[in-house]
Motif scaffolding. Structure first.
Motif, PDB file in Angstrom:
ATOM      1  N   LEU A 162       0.832  -1.208   0.000  1.00 60.76           N
ATOM      2  CA  LEU A 162       0.000   0.000   0.000  1.00 60.76           C
ATOM      3  C   LEU A 162       0.865   1.256   0.000  1.00 60.76           C
ATOM      4  N   ASN A 163       1.975   1.226   0.729  1.00 62.59           N
ATOM      5  CA  ASN A 163       2.882   2.376   0.753  1.00 62.59           C
ATOM      6  C   ASN A 163       3.534   2.624  -0.598  1.00 62.59           C
ATOM      7  N   GLU A 164       3.613   1.556  -1.412  1.00 64.44           N
ATOM      8  CA  GLU A 164       4.300   1.661  -2.718  1.00 64.44           C
ATOM      9  C   GLU A 164       3.314   1.918  -3.854  1.00 64.44           C
ATOM     10  N   ASP A 165       2.089   2.339  -3.511  1.00 59.96           N
ATOM     11  CA  ASP A 165       1.125   2.684  -4.566  1.00 59.96           C
ATOM     12  C   ASP A 165       0.564   1.437  -5.257  1.00 59.96           C
ATOM     13  N   ALA A 166       0.114   0.464  -4.460  1.00 62.85           N
ATOM     14  CA  ALA A 166      -0.373  -0.804  -5.021  1.00 62.85           C
ATOM     15  C   ALA A 166      -1.704  -0.665  -5.750  1.00 62.85           C
ATOM     16  N   ILE A 167      -2.477   0.386  -5.393  1.00 62.26           N
ATOM     17  CA  ILE A 167      -3.777   0.586  -6.077  1.00 62.26           C
ATOM     18  C   ILE A 167      -3.524   1.465  -7.301  1.00 62.26           C
ATOM     19  N   LYS A 168      -3.660   0.873  -8.484  1.00 60.22           N
ATOM     20  CA  LYS A 168      -3.288   1.572  -9.730  1.00 60.22           C
ATOM     21  C   LYS A 168      -4.449   2.422 -10.248  1.00 60.22           C
ATOM     22  N   PHE A 169      -4.792   3.434  -9.472  1.00 58.80           N
ATOM     23  CA  PHE A 169      -5.873   4.337  -9.883  1.00 58.80           C
ATOM     24  C   PHE A 169      -5.579   5.699  -9.264  1.00 58.80           C
ATOM     25  N   PRO A 170      -5.647   6.794 -10.073  1.00 59.21           N
ATOM     26  CA  PRO A 170      -5.155   8.098  -9.607  1.00 59.21           C
ATOM     27  C   PRO A 170      -5.717   8.539  -8.254  1.00 59.21           C
ATOM     28  N   SER A 171      -7.025   8.355  -8.022  1.00 61.78           N
ATOM     29  CA  SER A 171      -7.591   8.922  -6.782  1.00 61.78           C
ATOM     30  C   SER A 171      -7.428   7.996  -5.573  1.00 61.78           C
ATOM     31  N   PHE A 172      -6.660   6.899  -5.722  1.00 54.93           N
ATOM     32  CA  PHE A 172      -6.384   6.005  -4.590  1.00 54.93           C
ATOM     33  C   PHE A 172      -4.893   5.992  -4.241  1.00 54.93           C
ATOM     34  N   ARG A 173      -4.159   7.020  -4.716  1.00 59.45           N
ATOM     35  CA  ARG A 173      -2.731   7.096  -4.391  1.00 59.45           C
ATOM     36  C   ARG A 173      -2.543   7.174  -2.877  1.00 59.45           C
ATOM     37  N   PRO A 174      -1.371   6.755  -2.373  1.00 55.63           N
ATOM     38  CA  PRO A 174      -1.158   6.759  -0.910  1.00 55.63           C
ATOM     39  C   PRO A 174      -1.391   8.117  -0.245  1.00 55.63           C
ATOM     40  N   ASP A 175      -1.113   9.232  -0.985  1.00 51.73           N
ATOM     41  CA  ASP A 175      -1.265  10.543  -0.361  1.00 51.73           C
ATOM     42  C   ASP A 175      -2.650  11.152  -0.565  1.00 51.73           C
ATOM     43  N   SER A 176      -3.575  10.422  -1.246  1.00 50.77           N
ATOM     44  CA  SER A 176      -4.927  10.956  -1.487  1.00 50.77           C
ATOM     45  C   SER A 176      -5.835  10.557  -0.323  1.00 50.77           C
ATOM     46  N   TRP A 177      -6.970  11.253  -0.188  1.00 54.07           N
ATOM     47  CA  TRP A 177      -7.862  10.935   0.947  1.00 54.07           C
ATOM     48  C   TRP A 177      -8.433   9.533   0.815  1.00 54.07           C
ATOM     49  N   ARG A 178      -8.642   9.082  -0.448  1.00 55.13           N
ATOM     50  CA  ARG A 178      -9.157   7.712  -0.602  1.00 55.13           C
ATOM     51  C   ARG A 178      -8.083   6.685  -0.229  1.00 55.13           C
ATOM     52  N   GLY A 179      -6.849   6.962  -0.663  1.00 60.11           N
ATOM     53  CA  GLY A 179      -5.747   6.046  -0.338  1.00 60.11           C
ATOM     54  C   GLY A 179      -5.541   5.928   1.163  1.00 60.11           C
ATOM     55  N   LYS A 180      -5.695   7.072   1.873  1.00 62.09           N
ATOM     56  CA  LYS A 180      -5.493   7.072   3.327  1.00 62.09           C
ATOM     57  C   LYS A 180      -6.546   6.248   4.062  1.00 62.09           C
ATOM     58  N   ARG A 181      -7.710   6.005   3.408  1.00 61.14           N
ATOM     59  CA  ARG A 181      -8.756   5.176   4.022  1.00 61.14           C
ATOM     60  C   ARG A 181      -8.281   3.730   4.200  1.00 61.14           C
ATOM     61  N   TYR A 182      -7.210   3.357   3.497  1.00 59.79           N
ATOM     62  CA  TYR A 182      -6.655   1.997   3.647  1.00 59.79           C
ATOM     63  C   TYR A 182      -5.374   2.054   4.485  1.00 59.79           C
ATOM     64  N   LEU A 183      -4.527   3.050   4.196  1.00 66.43           N
ATOM     65  CA  LEU A 183      -3.257   3.194   4.933  1.00 66.43           C
ATOM     66  C   LEU A 183      -3.482   3.487   6.421  1.00 66.43           C
ATOM     67  N   TYR A 184      -4.494   4.295   6.747  1.00 64.19           N
ATOM     68  CA  TYR A 184      -4.709   4.727   8.127  1.00 64.19           C
ATOM     69  C   TYR A 184      -5.690   3.836   8.892  1.00 64.19           C
ATOM     70  N   SER A 185      -6.163   2.755   8.240  1.00 61.23           N
ATOM     71  CA  SER A 185      -7.205   1.936   8.894  1.00 61.23           C
ATOM     72  C   SER A 185      -6.645   1.100  10.050  1.00 61.23           C
ATOM     73  N   GLY A 186      -5.323   0.827  10.001  1.00 58.46           N
ATOM     74  CA  GLY A 186      -4.728  -0.030  11.026  1.00 58.46           C
ATOM     75  C   GLY A 186      -5.008  -1.513  10.793  1.00 58.46           C
ATOM     76  N   LEU A 187      -5.659  -1.822   9.660  1.00 52.92           N
ATOM     77  CA  LEU A 187      -6.030  -3.234   9.402  1.00 52.92           C
ATOM     78  C   LEU A 187      -4.935  -3.983   8.655  1.00 52.92           C
TER      79      LEU A 187
END
Length: 757
Positions: A162-187
């Motif tokens: 996830l830190n390396e940009d595993a989701i290949k879609f512009p609005s799910f980048r690690p620094d985007s709010w959508r990307g943070k919904r996975y990075l910050y979940s603690g799961l």
């Protein structure tokens, strides 16, 4: 006594209009002519139409006004005797995949009523036949007729974390709010590669329904729910038609695969509804028929009970057929319609209207139409007048100008060099006038004396698509081929199917470039950055200060140039920003000048003026020269792209290939009706651009209805004889003079007339 038999305009200064005053006769057809950019639309649409709409809106309650389109008061001293306007423009009907020709025209309501009355077995009342109604829609596809699958191999890179940009879609980048919904979940372990996830981790990541997290990390938003990627992606990009869907269109097309619904087979309705039939057809079978076949089907129904439904339904379908849309079906989705098709459907709505004493304002009704179909459009325009209405038409086509009772010509040129009335009077008087339009209409036409005859040909073999069945054609390389035929004959189907998988093909169409009102000609040409660098270097001020989307933005309007005030139940109030006066920039930026010009002054220059200013800076001047070469020298650099017409958009796209730095060769350029919105006198400018491409060993193919363009062709391919199921055949391929001998070609008939006039 007040003279009320004319619409009187006093002192119109909208856009480039130079204090224009005129009288327009009522209950007559007035055609507005002039070069592209001369001010026709500024007078007819931005002044007359806008003021009529604005005044009408003011008669409604504030609550209703708030739901309507807002029109600012045009820059005009006074308009007297202005009737209520009916505006028939070329804006595509748009909508989404739930909007069809049947639903937008209200014809589908009558069809549903018919099936509910006499269809067997009886399954319910008319609302159950709607694919937008939960009771009637197919449950598998929710009434869309297709299902969409997400290709996980396109959405995810399993070799990344996830830190390396595993989701290949512009609005799910690690620094985007959508990307943070996975990075910050603690799961998840954010450094773990996706390929190393356990089955349980992958299911949590992809398929979790929206859930409140029990002990989320401190950086998790307090009210947010965790939602699996597939659910979130489907909700954000598949279930809703929104701005983002257009913004990420190419990425969505890469990730999402669409296929016909396996349950309803594209019919959109559930099996119970589809079991109800009339003469063997369910309601979806009927709406899939071309209009002419639908009329024939209704003629076979013998039912006194349904007579009162069938008669008005037939009248609506016959109107569609008469206006040249007989090849469409009621199930055709509205986003797939061209501007010309959309306009004709709007025109149909007014055909049988009992209202009179209106002013109909029609924008280039000839767009997308073969000369054969223009005669019918002319009859409809005349019928609107005969019902006691005033008709104002903006038009370039000689066949439409001919039916005018009164002509107003604007010019003499475009942009700042236009905006004056150069002629008012009858069509006959226009023909002998000294205007660009008069000269163009007097001109004699001849076929090209020495068409390029290249033995090296491109072969399209056994092409089948829509109504084109097993057609083979050849066309010469490094020459100009014009593909002709009535609207719906199969021209576009043949060319798009024949060239879609070739690498060296560039399609230049009239579809809008994805643009907001913050993008302009300079941003599209990728030279705004160079202009800002130039200003930065000359003034010593930071480059970002010359961007109204960045540090240079006016602090009050944030670079928009206008202030919008929301007034609860009253319409929003928009006014020019009083800090920057609409220039969008901070005061200190406006004070930084080069040779007396601020950055805002540069944005208000025309292309012609900017070429002179930047003549020693080829990086900027060259793309502007290319824009001038397509006839767009009248446009201003700061004009936002969302205000361009279809023809202007196409010419902006073309300009990218006309610069020395972008010189291309051995390419095939395909243009879809490039003369849209062009005055006859501007066509030679476009021809020079095409000849420039051919001189660089490129091949040019035009899908075109314009007779002047046909006379300039090296090779013609004619498809027909008519539209839909009555078209799709190759009538002719070869040198233009040989087409004149083909009796069954309506193109040949009109070309013979044009050459004889």
């Amino acid at each position: 006594m007040v003279k009320t038999d004319t619409i009187r305009v006093h002192g119109a200064r909208q856009n480039n209009l130079k204090d224009v005053s005129l009288d327009i006769p009522k209950h007559e057809i007035t055609v507005f002519t002039g070069r592209s950019g001369s001010g026709k639309s500024s007078l007819v649409f931005s002044t007359l139409a806008a003021e009529s709409e604005r005044l009408l809106n003011e008669t409604y309650s504030t609550y209703i006004q708030n739901q309507l389109t807002q029109y600012e008061k045009p820059d005009v001293d006074l308009i007297e005797n202005l009737p209520v306007a009916m505006i028939i423009n070329q804006k595509r009907l748009g909508g989404n995949s739930r909007s069809t020709v049947g639903t937008i025209s209200d014809i589908y309501a009558s069809v549903r009523l018919l099936w509910s009355r006499i269809g067997t077995p009886f399954v319910g009342y008319s609302d159950i036949f709607s694919f937008n109604n939960p009771k009637g829609m197919c449950e598998t596809c929710s009434g869309l007729g297709y299902v969409e699958d997400i290709d996980l191999n396109e959405l995810l890179d399993y070799n990344k974390s996830l830190n390396e940009d595993a989701i290949k879609f512009p609005s799910f980048r690690p620094d985007s709010w959508r990307g943070k919904r996975y990075l910050y979940s603690g799961l998840f372990d954010n450094d773990k590669k996706l390929k190393d996830y356990t089955e349980e981790e992958m299911n949590t990541f992809l398929y979790t329904e929206p859930t409140k997290l029990k002990n989320p990390p401190s950086n998790w938003p307090r009210t947010a729910k965790f939602e699996g990627l597939i659910h979130r992606f489907r909700r954000s990009f598949l279930l809703n038609d929104n701005f983002e869907k257009n913004k990420f269109r190419s990425d969505i097309d890469r990730v999402v695969t669409s296929k016909v619904c396996p349950t309803c087979h594209g019919k959109r309705l559930n099996q119970k509804v589809l079991s109800c039939k009339i003469n063997g057809l369910d309601i979806a079978d009927f709406t899939n028929l071309p209009i002419d076949e639908a009329i024939a089907f209704l003629e076979q129904i013998d039912s006194t009970k349904a007579k009162y439904i069938i008669e008005p339904l037939m009248q609506q379908l016959k109107s569609l057929s008469y206006i040249g849309l007989n090849y469409l079906s009621l199930s055709r989705e509205t986003p797939t319609l061209s501007g010309g098709e959309s306009q004709r459907i709007k025109l149909i709505r007014h055909l049988n209207s009992p209202l009179s004493d209106l002013v109909y304002i029609i924008d280039e009704p000839s767009v997308g139409l073969h000369p054969e179909d223009i005669q019918r459009i002319n009859e409809i325009i005349i019928s609107l007048k005969e019902k006691g209405n005033t008709v104002l038409v903006v038009e370039h086509d000689p066949d439409v100008i001919k039916i005018a009772d009164h002509v107003v010509d604007l010019g003499p040129f475009a942009g700042k060099n236009g905006g004056k009335i150069t002629f008012e009077g009858t069509y006959e008087a226009l023909l002998s006038s000294d205007t660009s339009t008069g000269k163009a209409l007097r001109r004699k036409h001849h076929l090209k004396k020495h068409p390029i005859q290249n033995e090296d040909k491109i072969h399209l073999s056994h092409i089948s698509r829509n109504n084109i069945q097993d057609v083979s054609v050849e066309l010469p390389k490094n020459a100009m081929t014009v593909v002709t035929g009535v609207a719906g004959s199969g021209k576009s189907s043949l060319i798009s199917a024949g060239f879609e998988h070739q690498d060296n093909v560039t399609f230049i169409d009239q579809k809008p470039v994805h643009a907001s009102n913050r993008s302009n000609l300079l941003t599209y040409l990728n030279i705004f950055d160079d202009v800002r660098s130039f200003f930065s270097k000359e003034t010593g001020m930071k480059k970002s200060m010359f961007s109204y989307n960045s540090e240079g933005a006016c602090p009050q309007c944030h670079g928009k140039g206008v202030l919008k005030t929301e007034l609860a139940f009253m319409p929003d109030f928009t006014q020019i920003c009083d800090v920057c006066n609409g220039t969008r920039y901070r005061p200190e930026v406006l004070e930084a000048k080069v040779d007396g010009y601020s950055i805002a002054d540069i944005l208000s220059l025309t292309v012609d003026e900017a070429i002179a200013f930047f003549n020693s800076n080829p990086k900027i001047a060259e793309p502007l020269q290319a824009l001038k070469a397509t006839g767009l020298d009248y446009m201003t650099l700061g004009q936002s792209l969302d205000t361009l017409s279809g023809g202007e958009i196409q010419r902006v796209k073309l300009s990218r290939y006309l610069t020395e730095s972008a010189s291309v060769e051995n390419q095939i350029f395909i243009f879809d009706e490039p003369t849209t919105g062009l005055h006859e006198d501007d066509i030679p400018i476009l021809l020079d651009s095409f000849n420039h491409l051919i001189a660089q060993n490129n091949t040019v193919i035009l899908i075109e209805h314009n007779l002047t363009m046909m006379t300039e062709a090296d090779w013609i391919i004619d498809i027909g004889p008519y539209a839909g199921s009555k078209g799709g055949k190759l009538l002719f391929e070869g040198l233009p003079n040989k087409l004149l001998e083909v009796d069954q070609s309506v193109t040949a008939q009109h070309l013979r007339r044009y050459l004889a006039d």
